[in-house]
Write an enzyme that holds these catalytic residues in place. Structure first.
Site, mmCIF file in Angstrom:
data_model
loop_
_atom_site.group_PDB
_atom_site.id
_atom_site.type_symbol
_atom_site.label_atom_id
_atom_site.label_comp_id
_atom_site.label_asym_id
_atom_site.label_seq_id
_atom_site.Cartn_x
_atom_site.Cartn_y
_atom_site.Cartn_z
ATOM 1 N N TYR A 162 41.460 20.222 30.677
ATOM 2 C CA TYR A 162 41.808 18.812 30.518
ATOM 3 C C TYR A 162 41.034 18.285 29.316
ATOM 4 O O TYR A 162 40.596 19.057 28.464
ATOM 5 C CB TYR A 162 41.470 18.107 31.857
ATOM 6 C CG TYR A 162 41.976 16.725 31.964
ATOM 7 C CD1 TYR A 162 43.304 16.409 31.673
ATOM 8 C CD2 TYR A 162 41.129 15.693 32.383
ATOM 9 C CE1 TYR A 162 43.752 15.105 31.780
ATOM 10 C CE2 TYR A 162 41.580 14.392 32.494
ATOM 11 C CZ TYR A 162 42.888 14.110 32.181
ATOM 12 O OH TYR A 162 43.331 12.839 32.277
ATOM 13 N N ARG A 215 51.746 8.567 22.836
ATOM 14 C CA ARG A 215 50.331 8.201 22.651
ATOM 15 C C ARG A 215 49.482 9.176 23.445
ATOM 16 O O ARG A 215 49.049 8.895 24.552
ATOM 17 C CB ARG A 215 50.100 6.750 23.097
ATOM 18 C CG ARG A 215 48.829 6.126 22.570
ATOM 19 C CD ARG A 215 47.905 5.687 23.698
ATOM 20 N NE ARG A 215 47.496 6.808 24.533
ATOM 21 C CZ ARG A 215 46.911 6.715 25.720
ATOM 22 N NH1 ARG A 215 46.677 5.565 26.247
ATOM 23 N NH2 ARG A 215 46.552 7.790 26.427
ATOM 24 N N LYS A 233 47.321 17.722 33.890
ATOM 25 C CA LYS A 233 47.089 16.789 35.002
ATOM 26 C C LYS A 233 47.532 17.398 36.328
ATOM 27 O O LYS A 233 46.876 17.246 37.353
ATOM 28 C CB LYS A 233 47.851 15.486 34.760
ATOM 29 C CG LYS A 233 47.266 14.688 33.602
ATOM 30 C CD LYS A 233 46.739 13.355 34.049
ATOM 31 C CE LYS A 233 45.799 12.799 33.013
ATOM 32 N NZ LYS A 233 45.408 11.438 33.198
ATOM 33 N N GLU A 305 52.451 8.899 32.034
ATOM 34 C CA GLU A 305 51.257 9.377 31.359
ATOM 35 C C GLU A 305 51.421 9.319 29.848
ATOM 36 O O GLU A 305 52.410 9.830 29.305
ATOM 37 C CB GLU A 305 51.065 10.843 31.802
ATOM 38 C CG GLU A 305 49.742 11.425 31.496
ATOM 39 C CD GLU A 305 48.617 10.774 32.252
ATOM 40 O OE1 GLU A 305 48.720 10.602 33.474
ATOM 41 O OE2 GLU A 305 47.626 10.409 31.608
ATOM 42 N N ASP A 306 50.485 8.690 29.182
ATOM 43 C CA ASP A 306 50.428 8.689 27.720
ATOM 44 C C ASP A 306 51.708 8.204 27.032
ATOM 45 O O ASP A 306 52.148 8.767 26.022
ATOM 46 C CB ASP A 306 50.007 10.080 27.203
ATOM 47 C CG ASP A 306 48.512 10.302 27.430
ATOM 48 O OD1 ASP A 306 47.868 9.416 28.009
ATOM 49 O OD2 ASP A 306 47.982 11.339 27.022
ATOM 50 N N ASP A 328 48.906 6.172 34.970
ATOM 51 C CA ASP A 328 47.504 6.588 35.076
ATOM 52 C C ASP A 328 46.632 5.960 33.996
ATOM 53 O O ASP A 328 45.458 5.689 34.230
ATOM 54 C CB ASP A 328 47.405 8.114 35.012
ATOM 55 C CG ASP A 328 46.021 8.585 35.405
ATOM 56 O OD1 ASP A 328 45.523 8.130 36.446
ATOM 57 O OD2 ASP A 328 45.420 9.385 34.658
ATOM 58 N N ASP A 329 47.206 5.728 32.814
ATOM 59 C CA ASP A 329 46.409 5.139 31.731
ATOM 60 C C ASP A 329 46.034 3.700 32.056
ATOM 61 O O ASP A 329 44.991 3.208 31.639
ATOM 62 C CB ASP A 329 47.180 5.189 30.411
ATOM 63 C CG ASP A 329 47.624 6.600 30.123
ATOM 64 O OD1 ASP A 329 46.753 7.462 29.969
ATOM 65 O OD2 ASP A 329 48.843 6.856 30.104
ATOM 66 N N ASN A 470 38.945 8.568 24.260
ATOM 67 C CA ASN A 470 39.101 10.031 24.198
ATOM 68 C C ASN A 470 39.877 10.422 22.960
ATOM 69 O O ASN A 470 40.621 9.604 22.431
ATOM 70 C CB ASN A 470 39.882 10.508 25.424
ATOM 71 C CG ASN A 470 39.092 10.369 26.703
ATOM 72 O OD1 ASN A 470 37.899 10.580 26.708
ATOM 73 N ND2 ASN A 470 39.775 9.999 27.763
ATOM 74 N N ASN A 514 36.066 10.094 34.257
ATOM 75 C CA ASN A 514 37.246 10.943 34.159
ATOM 76 C C ASN A 514 38.294 10.509 35.189
ATOM 77 O O ASN A 514 37.978 10.409 36.380
ATOM 78 C CB ASN A 514 36.788 12.384 34.443
ATOM 79 C CG ASN A 514 37.791 13.395 34.013
ATOM 80 O OD1 ASN A 514 38.985 13.204 34.207
ATOM 81 N ND2 ASN A 514 37.320 14.479 33.432
HETATM 82 P P1 NAD Z 1 46.382 1.454 23.576
HETATM 83 O O1 NAD Z 1 47.001 1.895 22.329
HETATM 84 O O2 NAD Z 1 47.226 0.910 24.656
HETATM 85 O O3 NAD Z 1 45.278 0.330 23.228
HETATM 86 C C1 NAD Z 1 44.358 0.409 22.183
HETATM 87 C C2 NAD Z 1 43.762 -0.971 22.003
HETATM 88 O O4 NAD Z 1 42.701 -0.880 21.052
HETATM 89 C C3 NAD Z 1 44.735 -2.003 21.458
HETATM 90 O O5 NAD Z 1 44.545 -3.215 22.119
HETATM 91 C C4 NAD Z 1 44.335 -2.139 19.990
HETATM 92 O O6 NAD Z 1 44.599 -3.421 19.473
HETATM 93 C C5 NAD Z 1 42.843 -1.922 20.109
HETATM 94 N N1 NAD Z 1 42.222 -1.538 18.863
HETATM 95 C C6 NAD Z 1 42.687 -0.706 17.902
HETATM 96 N N2 NAD Z 1 41.815 -0.654 16.889
HETATM 97 C C7 NAD Z 1 40.784 -1.450 17.225
HETATM 98 C C8 NAD Z 1 39.575 -1.797 16.585
HETATM 99 N N3 NAD Z 1 39.262 -1.294 15.409
HETATM 100 N N4 NAD Z 1 38.751 -2.640 17.216
HETATM 101 C C9 NAD Z 1 39.064 -3.153 18.414
HETATM 102 N N5 NAD Z 1 40.182 -2.859 19.067
HETATM 103 C C10 NAD Z 1 41.036 -2.010 18.481
HETATM 104 O O7 NAD Z 1 45.542 2.680 24.101
HETATM 105 P P2 NAD Z 1 44.916 2.854 25.563
HETATM 106 O O8 NAD Z 1 45.852 3.572 26.451
HETATM 107 O O9 NAD Z 1 44.395 1.572 26.047
HETATM 108 O O10 NAD Z 1 43.746 3.880 25.263
HETATM 109 C C11 NAD Z 1 42.665 3.516 24.441
HETATM 110 C C12 NAD Z 1 41.601 4.581 24.493
HETATM 111 O O11 NAD Z 1 41.095 4.698 25.817
HETATM 112 C C13 NAD Z 1 42.107 5.974 24.106
HETATM 113 O O12 NAD Z 1 41.186 6.593 23.274
HETATM 114 C C14 NAD Z 1 42.179 6.691 25.418
HETATM 115 O O13 NAD Z 1 41.949 8.082 25.276
HETATM 116 C C15 NAD Z 1 41.066 6.053 26.176
HETATM 117 N N6 NAD Z 1 41.246 6.214 27.628
HETATM 118 C C16 NAD Z 1 40.200 6.689 28.336
HETATM 119 C C17 NAD Z 1 40.323 6.887 29.693
HETATM 120 C C18 NAD Z 1 39.147 7.396 30.467
HETATM 121 O O14 NAD Z 1 38.120 7.591 29.931
HETATM 122 N N7 NAD Z 1 39.239 7.626 31.739
HETATM 123 C C19 NAD Z 1 41.537 6.638 30.315
HETATM 124 C C20 NAD Z 1 42.599 6.123 29.558
HETATM 125 C C21 NAD Z 1 42.442 5.908 28.217
#
Ligand code: NAD
Length: 614
Positions: A162, A215, A233, A305-306, A328-329, A470, A514
């Site tokens: 993963y 994404r 997953k 997912e994604d 899940d996101d 991530n 995680n």
């Molecule tokens: P998303 O594309 O839906 O959202 C990204 C957000 O970040 C948007 O609101 C965007 O405007 C903002 N953004 C972009 N550039 C920016 C900057 N320079 N400064 C401030 N904000 C900024 O993506 P998401 O699904 O919300 O995922 C975001 C991150 O979270 C990814 O890296 C993903 O891997 C991570 N994530 C982690 C977990 C976990 O740790 N369990 C779970 C889900 C997602």
């Protein structure tokens, strides 16, 4: 990754003219280049040279043959069937009865010894991608041994099957491709999605993880190469949530990709066309959702997912009233992050409603966590949800989410608009809002700077710093940076794993927020209750259960999540809590409600020990 990237480039160079020939065969020499598709997507299918190759793909066989197999497995077929193969663990009697003598070396090796052998081989590899390949090859040879290895070494192998390794796998998917795993449904399959589901060899599917690859983690649009995510997953649904492998179906909806370099790459295995959007996209998703229900029943769980956030929220809202779905996101991440925040309370003192939260990133993860946090705070402090939301501040790529930006904000951010002056830099926001908890979900590496982390120690003796983006390369800061810059005071959890850090003679063990802590147990809970819909309170129950599994001993080490070796037993407890909430909310169908939900969840969990064959 670098090494693999170089390898790919080297292969391409070495192939040189031969590749050109292969490329011509692949795409058809007279084909119109895919680049032209961007200009006229409506005429894409006829013009795409990829489709020309597709149309001609029947022409390369001169004498047709019928593929056939015997249905009872014995001899070499038994050894080659990953469901039944036990390798050298076949006993003498089994070898007698199943015509295996001579097909294996004479020694007998039980599963325990096989696990040791696999692990010693695996530890020889220096690259995570090689470890991944080795594990996948094992899964294709011997499913039970694969799961036993994974379950017994989950801490060591979770980062391989993963995140973060799965991110590399998706990026290199076309190059690494050996055997298909999962179901590929493309936009050209509209009108016959059910037919494709019927091609899937398993009938008793209970959980489907589906992506459209737009994404992938924080890596952007990887098109059909996103398949690595649903596959990874669902592997965890089995290893952690105890679902039988045959109950799990990974799906990728291939609607094209807007990733130019993939479209031009000779090894890209998906449709060479820009992403299908609008009605055509919606119709494919709708047909897929209806087909899943028709084929596997209304209690089949579909995990989105994604998906990019313009589709993620929309699809979730569209289907959550009619299907058993979650994203899940949005929701899984929310529950896991909330659990980390709850588990941090004994270290910070007070309640979550005493904190001020600042989110860097207001997308699926950011607003998902914020909504669930607001729900929790509203119950904890007995206040309304809008009141609870006032404790949460959000920053997106354009700065602080405030009233002056109201007209241009996406709808999922609106509930978190604060009546406050605009601020653009994160540091300015931190100084103005003085948060006690900082959550990073922007995908922007390095955005938690030294100045920001140092400032956090002024607002709280134990600031919460969760850089959740991530994969590792996108993390807002590293564990070492956060602990060093806050002189070991911060309570830290990240999205991808980091090694322990020593600051001033004290060791800190960074926790990993995680999603695997939540979704496998959550899915199991849905199955145990036979739920037909999902309620937010079910995620809240999952988060509280996860938080309650963190001990003071864990917290002393700096952990706000339980060690991963406990995750399977934690999942059974999460399943119990989720099922129990489903009954409370009237969405369970396994009636009457049994008294011993935990026992039922534990008993339902599949174990990969070998079975004796008659
Ligand atoms: P998303 O594309 O839906 O959202 C990204 C957000 O970040 C948007 O609101 C965007 O405007 C903002 N953004 C972009 N550039 C920016 C900057 N320079 N400064 C401030 N904000 C900024 O993506 P998401 O699904 O919300 O995922 C975001 C991150 O979270 C990814 O890296 C993903 O891997 C991570 N994530 C982690 C977990 C976990 O740790 N369990 C779970 C889900 C997602």
């Amino acid at each position: 990754m670098q090494r693999v990237g170089n390898r790919a480039t080297q292969i391409l160079q070495d192939l040189g003219p031969r590749l050109e020939g292969a490329r011509n065969r692949l795409i058809g020499v007279h084909g119109t280049p895919c680049a032209s598709l961007a200009a006229s997507p409506s005429t894409q299918t006829e013009k795409c040279y990829h489709d020309e190759a597709w149309e001609k793909s029947d022409d390369n066989v001169e004498r047709p043959a019928t593929p056939w197999v015997r249905t009872v497995q014995s001899g070499i077929e038994l050894l080659r069937n990953p469901k039944y193969n036990k390798g050298m663990a076949f006993s003498k009697t089994e070898r007698d009865r199943h015509y295996l003598h001579g097909l294996l070396p004479p020694a007998y090796m039980n599963q325990d010894l096989q696990v040791l052998r696999v692990m010693s081989n695996l530890r020889e590899y220096t690259s995570d991608l090689m470890k991944y390949n080795h594990l996948m090859a094992l899964q294709e040879r011997n499913e039970r041994l694969f799961y036993r290895v994974l379950m017994e070494h989950i801490e060591e192998l979770l980062p391989i099957v993963y995140t973060p390794t799965v991110g590399l796998v998706c990026q290199q998917y076309g190059l690494l491709f050996r055997r298909p795993r999962g179901l590929f449904i493309s936009s050209r399959d509209r009108g016959r999605v059910m037919e494709l589901l019927k091609n899937w060899p398993e009938r008793r599917v209970r959980v489907i993880v589906v992506t459209d690859g737009e994404r992938i983690l924080g890596l952007g649009d990887l098109g059909v190469q996103g398949m690595g995510i649903p596959v990874g997953k669902l592997t965890l649904y089995t290893a952690i949530g105890g679902l039988h492998p045959s109950e799990c179906l990974p799906v990728t909806l291939d609607v094209g990709t807007n990733n130019k370099s993939l479209l031009e790459h000779p090894f890209y295995p998906g449709l060479r066309q820009p992403r299908v959007v609008g009605e055509e996209y919606d119709e494919l998703v709708d047909e897929f959702m209806e087909a899943c229900k028709a084929r596997y029943g209304s209690r089949v769980l579909v995990q989105f997912e994604d998906f990019a956030n313009h589709n993620a929220f929309r699809l979730l809202f569209q289907y959550r009233g009619t299907h058993l779905v979650f994203n899940d996101d949005i929701q899984g991440t929310a529950a896991v992050a909330l659990a980390g925040l709850i588990a941090a309370l004994p270290l910070t003192g007070g309640k979550l409603s005493d904190h001020t939260f600042l989110f860097n990133g207001a997308g699926e993860a950011g607003t998902g966590i914020a909504e669930m946090l607001a729900l929790y705070i509203s119950k904890e402090a007995n206040i309304s949800i809008p009141e609870a939301r006032r404790k949460i501040w959000m920053v997106d790529s354009k700065g602080l989410v405030v009233t002056s930006r109201m007209d241009s904000l996406q709808s999922h951010k609106i509930p978190f608009v604060q009546d406050y002056p605009a601020h653009s830099s994160l540091l300015d926001c931190v100084k103005a809002i003085r948060p006690t908890a900082l959550v990073g979900v922007s995908g922007k590496a390095g955005s938690f700077t030294k100045e920001i982390c140092e400032a956090m120690t002024e607002f709280s003796p134990r600031p919460i710093i969760f850089p959740l983006s991530n994969p590792t390369s996108n993390s807002e800061c590293t564990a070492e940076q956060a602990y060093t810059w806050t002189q070991g005071k911060c309570i830290f959890a990240s999205g991808s794993p980091f090694s322990p850090v020593e600051v001033n003679g004290q060791w800190h063990h960074p926790g990993q927020g995680n999603n695997a802590y939540i979704f496998p147990g959550f899915g199991l809970g849905c199955i145990v209750a036979g739920t037909t819909r999902i309620r937010d309170e079910m995620f809240l129950a999952a988060a509280e259960t996860l938080a309650s599994s963190v001990t003071d001993e864990d917290r002393l080490k700096g952990l706000v999540y339980p060690p991963l070796w406990k995750v399977r037993s934690v999942s059974a407890h999460i399943a119990k809590a989720v099922a129990s909430k489903a009954y409370e909310h009237g969405v369970a169908t396994n009636l009457p409600k049994p008294a011993n939900l935990l026992e039922i969840a534990e008993k339902r969990m599949w174990t990969p020990q070998y079975r004796r064959y008659r």
